[in-house]
Design a protein around this motif. Sequence first.
Motif, PDB file in Angstrom:
ATOM      1  N   PRO A   1       0.827  -1.217   0.000  1.00  0.00           N
ATOM      2  CA  PRO A   1       0.000   0.000   0.000  1.00  0.00           C
ATOM      3  C   PRO A   1       0.863   1.269   0.000  1.00  0.00           C
ATOM      4  O   PRO A   1       1.913   1.316   0.641  1.00  0.00           O
ATOM      5  N   ALA A   2       0.397   2.271  -0.715  1.00  0.00           N
ATOM      6  CA  ALA A   2       1.139   3.522  -0.831  1.00  0.00           C
ATOM      7  C   ALA A   2       1.297   4.207   0.522  1.00  0.00           C
ATOM      8  O   ALA A   2       2.214   4.998   0.724  1.00  0.00           O
ATOM      9  N   ALA A   3       0.392   3.891   1.440  1.00  0.00           N
ATOM     10  CA  ALA A   3       0.435   4.541   2.748  1.00  0.00           C
ATOM     11  C   ALA A   3       1.567   3.994   3.619  1.00  0.00           C
ATOM     12  O   ALA A   3       1.944   4.604   4.615  1.00  0.00           O
ATOM     13  N   ASN A   4       2.100   2.845   3.252  1.00  0.00           N
ATOM     14  CA  ASN A   4       3.205   2.279   4.038  1.00  0.00           C
ATOM     15  C   ASN A   4       4.392   3.230   4.073  1.00  0.00           C
ATOM     16  O   ASN A   4       4.607   3.997   3.139  1.00  0.00           O
ATOM     17  N   LYS A   5       5.163   3.117   5.136  1.00  0.00           N
ATOM     18  CA  LYS A   5       6.333   3.970   5.264  1.00  0.00           C
ATOM     19  C   LYS A   5       7.299   3.716   4.106  1.00  0.00           C
ATOM     20  O   LYS A   5       7.580   2.560   3.777  1.00  0.00           O
ATOM     21  N   ASN A   6       7.751   4.780   3.485  1.00  0.00           N
ATOM     22  CA  ASN A   6       8.734   4.684   2.403  1.00  0.00           C
ATOM     23  C   ASN A   6       8.299   3.809   1.234  1.00  0.00           C
ATOM     24  O   ASN A   6       9.116   3.237   0.536  1.00  0.00           O
ATOM     25  N   ALA A   7       6.980   3.721   1.019  1.00  0.00           N
ATOM     26  CA  ALA A   7       6.489   2.905  -0.091  1.00  0.00           C
ATOM     27  C   ALA A   7       6.862   3.537  -1.424  1.00  0.00           C
ATOM     28  O   ALA A   7       7.027   2.853  -2.423  1.00  0.00           O
ATOM     29  N   TYR A   8       6.992   4.853  -1.408  1.00  0.00           N
ATOM     30  CA  TYR A   8       7.298   5.558  -2.661  1.00  0.00           C
ATOM     31  C   TYR A   8       8.171   6.767  -2.352  1.00  0.00           C
ATOM     32  O   TYR A   8       8.309   7.173  -1.187  1.00  0.00           O
ATOM     33  N   GLY A   9       8.740   7.334  -3.385  1.00  0.00           N
ATOM     34  CA  GLY A   9       9.434   8.603  -3.265  1.00  0.00           C
ATOM     35  C   GLY A   9       9.144   9.413  -4.509  1.00  0.00           C
ATOM     36  O   GLY A   9       9.067   8.852  -5.609  1.00  0.00           O
TER      37      GLY A   9
END
Lengths: 760, 760
Positions: free
Chosen positions: B708-716
């Motif tokens: 999930p995008a909400a996870n920590k550091n899932a995206y930058g």
Amino acid sequence: MDFKKMLVDDQVKPYLLKARYGVEKESKRVDLSGNLAKTDHPKSISQQDEHPYIQRDFSELQMEIITPVAETLEELFNYLAAIHDVAYRSMGKNEMLWPLSMPPQLPEKEENIVIAKLKSDENVRYRQTLSNSYGRRKQMLCGVHFNFEFGDELIQALFNAQSEIKDYIHFKTEIYLKATRNYLHYRWIVTYFYGASPISEKNFFEKDLLNEAVRSIRSSSKYGYTNSNDVQVSYSSIQNYLTDLSSMVKKGLLSAEKEFYSPVRLRGGRNAAELEVHGIRYIELRNIDLNPFETYGISYEQAEFLHLFLIYLLWKDEGENCDEWVKMGDVNNDIVALEHPLEPTKFEAEAKNIIHEMEHLVEILNLTVSDTLFVHLREMLMNPSKTLAGRLYEESEKSSQNEVATSIAKENYKKSWEKPYQLSGFIDMELSTQILMFDAIQQGIKVEVLDRQDQFLKLQLKDHVEYVKNGNMTSKDSYVSALIMENKTVTKKILQQHGFRVPKGEEFQTIEQALRSYDLFSSKSFVVKPKTTNYGLGISIFKEGANYEDYQKAITLAFKEDSSILIEEFIKGTEYRFFVLDEKVYAVLLRIPANVKGDGNHTIEELVIQKNRDPLRGRDHRTPLESIQLGELENLMLKGQGYQINSIPENGKIIYLRENSNISTGGDSIDVTDQIPEDYKKIAADAVSALGVKICGIDLIIENTEVPAANKNAYGIIEANFNPSMYMHVFPYKGKPRRLTMHVIHYLFPELLQSQETTN
Amino acid sequence: MDFKKMLVDDQVKPYLLKARYGVEKESKRVDLSGNLAKTDHPKSISQQDEHPYIQRDFSELQMEIITPVAETLEELFNYLAAIHDVAYRSMGKNEMLWPLSMPPQLPEKEENIVIAKLKSDENVRYRQTLSNSYGRRKQMLCGVHFNFEFGDELIQALFNAQSEIKDYIHFKTEIYLKATRNYLHYRWIVTYFYGASPISEKNFFEKDLLNEAVRSIRSSSKYGYTNSNDVQVSYSSIQNYLTDLSSMVKKGLLSAEKEFYSPVRLRGGRNAAELEVHGIRYIELRNIDLNPFETYGISYEQAEFLHLFLIYLLWKDEGENCDEWVKMGDVNNDIVALEHPLEPTKFEAEAKNIIHEMEHLVEILNLTVSDTLFVHLREMLMNPSKTLAGRLYEESEKSSQNEVATSIAKENYKKSWEKPYQLSGFIDMELSTQILMFDAIQQGIKVEVLDRQDQFLKLQLKDHVEYVKNGNMTSKDSYVSALIMENKTVTKKILQQHGFRVPKGEEFQTIEQALRSYDLFSSKSFVVKPKTTNYGLGISIFKEGANYEDYQKAITLAFKEDSSILIEEFIKGTEYRFFVLDEKVYAVLLRIPANVKGDGNHTIEELVIQKNRDPLRGRDHRTPLESIQLGELENLMLKGQGYQINSIPENGKIIYLRENSNISTGGDSIDVTDQIPEDYKKIAADAVSALGVKICGIDLIIENTEVPAANKNAYGIIEANFNPSMYMHVFPYKGKPRRLTMHVIHYLFPELLQSQETTN
């Protein structure tokens, strides 16, 4: 926790100097003789009660300067400087700020100390309570509050370097509690170095007159601004701190939590309850006297010392009994505060040891600090007359403290008025941006510099955010409208399609193409120019047509600057810059090429030197006008008129030193807004609207402003500029200044005008 | 007036070739076998009845292509080409345009020729009237109307070169009247050269069968599309012309003024009354058969001839009795029209003289024309089989006219589908702009190129004007939001303040500053890059930290590209480009570095050549994908993997030829819009909104899209692009095409969607 070990951890060390800072600095407004001002808080400061940077403290004449949170000390002092400039220039030319913590002579009757005229009844009532509890005289003490937050990455790294505390918020709170307890214990050293309230002026003490000079009246528990002795709060844990605080309020010893005047206030959240949940976010050091010798009340070195001192206090072991440890600090501080300013302190040996340990720490932790910091600290330790209190006392002995303070205040006052177009702390930025920032601060808008080199600002008023680049690139203009202005051919086409007169002409991509069109221009007045001009390079003007050879040369020259060139009809007349904002012309400027006026006595060179003495003139666009040069081009221009730089022109004769009228090459800016007829202003405003633009500097050539604009060929539009300079209108060489930056601010934040209307 | 003298005036000569042109070209839609189409006018063409460029004429299957007014012939043919592309690709792959003026075989029953299904009852009624007066078969004749206006500056110069006529409008009208009368008199020469309707197909003639081939059935008064003989209009003056015309309507000989089918129509104003007041603005030459050998129905040389011919006709004396002179022209034209296409014309000698005089005029007036123009004219004169009618007739003799026309139509059809990403006439412009122009034309939006090199368009739908640069820089985005995206530091700060994850890092202005921060990065994954990147120059990536020497090198490298550099945390994962428009993600693209897939047989070089055969691949950004290169960098990359260009990779093995994934260096574009989870799309859209941007290509690095995008550091978030390329989404290497340009059009002109909704 083994802080000594944690601090030297390799993952911790790189972050030790990362911190966030803020300063609140109170001072009293005084007149130019150093008497307390009788005026109200300046009207030019908007949003008075909610102003983010300039507030009133207890009294109407107590001005509080509040910096935003800064990530570096440089940034902190930049804001301090800037807000001081705004404060000074908002007060007007008859007032200045008193540089001492101790007030100048107070009124005989206490009630003549006017409580701040705030709008909120609650705030006024609170001040009334303080007035009843402490008396208004004590409320006139001023100081600096230094807000300090360890960098997030530092706390994170420290947290990772231990395993005792598992909860991050709990850990953070413990960090601050240790630093706070040690600060309270050792704060006497701050009082020794930086205490600066040795004697009082008339009417400060009603009774209890202090006969001897001391280091800091303000920091002493007896004479300073402290709670009653019954107010006792433990720093052993956040829970105890909060429980004690709330019990003090319940008992009526404090009217509210905020009345707790500890030398260190624990901060985080809007109230005590939030502090418990979110932990301590930062601490507020409140025991700092105004540094009389610093324009902004605190020196960079002092701030550096406080930061290092807090790291040292984290490192330094503390006493086993927390409350005892803190109480000992109170006792010791009182001792130091009441020592004579020229006497060595009782704790000299301990102080030496602290400084030694701090210096050692700097070394092992690999910290970068000012070269002079420890030199100065040691000097002050060896010689009390070098401490702030010592210096002020010694100076005052020569005349009086009042005279010393008045003369310091005057220096600060002068400095703030010297270059009214500059905003201290940001003088490397573009002038228009500096002026806009000044206006924004004055209007109570939060200013954040997002990119300093790029002149990129974030302005914020409550929830309303606006981004501004170069002072006039805003959200109000559309992207494509800026691109339209950037492209001369497109600008011309659109203006033409809307019926405005623009120079007729054509665009060419090759020399051959352009040469083929010679017949179209040969016998006319025309201009050859690169499509994208850069300070006028590559432009040739033929006022009476051109032979083929010159035509060819001009084309070749223009193609050196750009891959496309324009050949355009040359429109005769005078060029005016119209500054248009939201469909209205706010300023019209006439630019005259660099020139001097003969007096029959001086040489051209001397006249240039004289003219360049104007403080508005300088170099590199950091002044509203540029110094006139005497370089190659100027000499050539003089030669063409039969002059040399040592010629003495007759009285009244104007000698031009440049062909072009750019301000950047020494030209004069003359405001003619009131002289330009409305019909031309309408042309300018309508043309800007036709381009779909909101903020624009549009250049019209007008042959005769007395001829109606509707006449055939009465005007020609030369250019529309998407980044028109504003400062030249704000500080013109001659004519009425036009504060365009303020119009931009009000255009971006129309709610400001509405709220002002409501207020008035 | 002495035109011979006026034309050689030095003030006149430079402007002789300045003119404005327009073409209306009708053709019939046919199926791929050359049979009349049975379908309706294409649905993909919006605004059908008010479309500025693509209309229906008499019949539903008669497509009329209308160019805007062009200032040069180049521009005219560019529009002709572009509108043809749109017409073809809007018809779909089962239809083409019939290249002849004469229709292919018509239905036996006249009523099976379907009248255009227009919305306006009045327009349908008018066609019904025509059907009744002339029969539907004749209405199926198609041709080119050539609109011609002398340049304003030319008429002005001519006006200044005489003194007989004092009124400018009157003068202008006289100019056009002379040209018109002489054109009518000499138009037989146009019929000789460019007549191209020699024979008819089945069911064109109900009776009156023409047994012999001729030059132009369409231009003959007997067989062509002309008014009844009773319709007689004088060209002696504008008053007489208008009086006659209105009397013809009154007498019922014409149902309306527009039914007057003269070979030259006088134009200016919306109706006859306006023509009288404003004078003739331009003339419409209507006697031009479709040139079967030209994709757009008329050749550049033909247009050049017509322009020169009109100048010649101004120069050439006319007969004393105007009406006689014109009538003589009708008689002579009928003679030439009905001559056999392979026979010399009766007026050969006169034609030779005209061509000779025209060539002489070109010389004395110093006019620039195509080198081949007079060569071709003389060829056609000497050899009738070189005329259009002659060529078509000879070709048809080999098989049949129907076969010839069908095969020509197929060639045109193929050409228009060959490069579906291009817009003919504008292929030097950026691909995204070409595609946007295509869509705009299809949607019935007027497209004006304000600056071709600068990709600057004016789009207009009724009164609604939008300016667009580079296909996606519009009025919808604010100026400052574009500047925000242009500045990486500012972009990052704002995104961070809004809670998005961006690579942590710092900006440095000096090498020393950057070196001092080594400890902050040494053991991490990080990137060193110039603040303003330019195709990836000066970027160093350290995935596992760096030693001091490499750190120093990287910094020096980056500072070579810019005066500020960024050192940032390196975020691991796959980079996706999200195209966001008005808060919605319309496309997500994955870019893969240039690569080939082994088959166990071919060398890498051969595989590259194979892959480059894809018509989507080409050079210089004028195709949706770039050819893969085998240069220094590619060889180095191969070497690093243990390959050479003549290695034969095993079957299925992917060989990468580049480190970077740019499409511009041969990378593959893969649409993954439907594969990317909504929560990441929301991140992209929200981040763009936080920047205050409406049109943006935003790059996210995602390690695992299933997390999930909400996870920590899932995206930058790496970058926000203010000029995101659109073509790579419209024509991806793999995956579903996303017609972003059409979304931009609908975003700029939401009224289009509304009107379509109303229609459906």
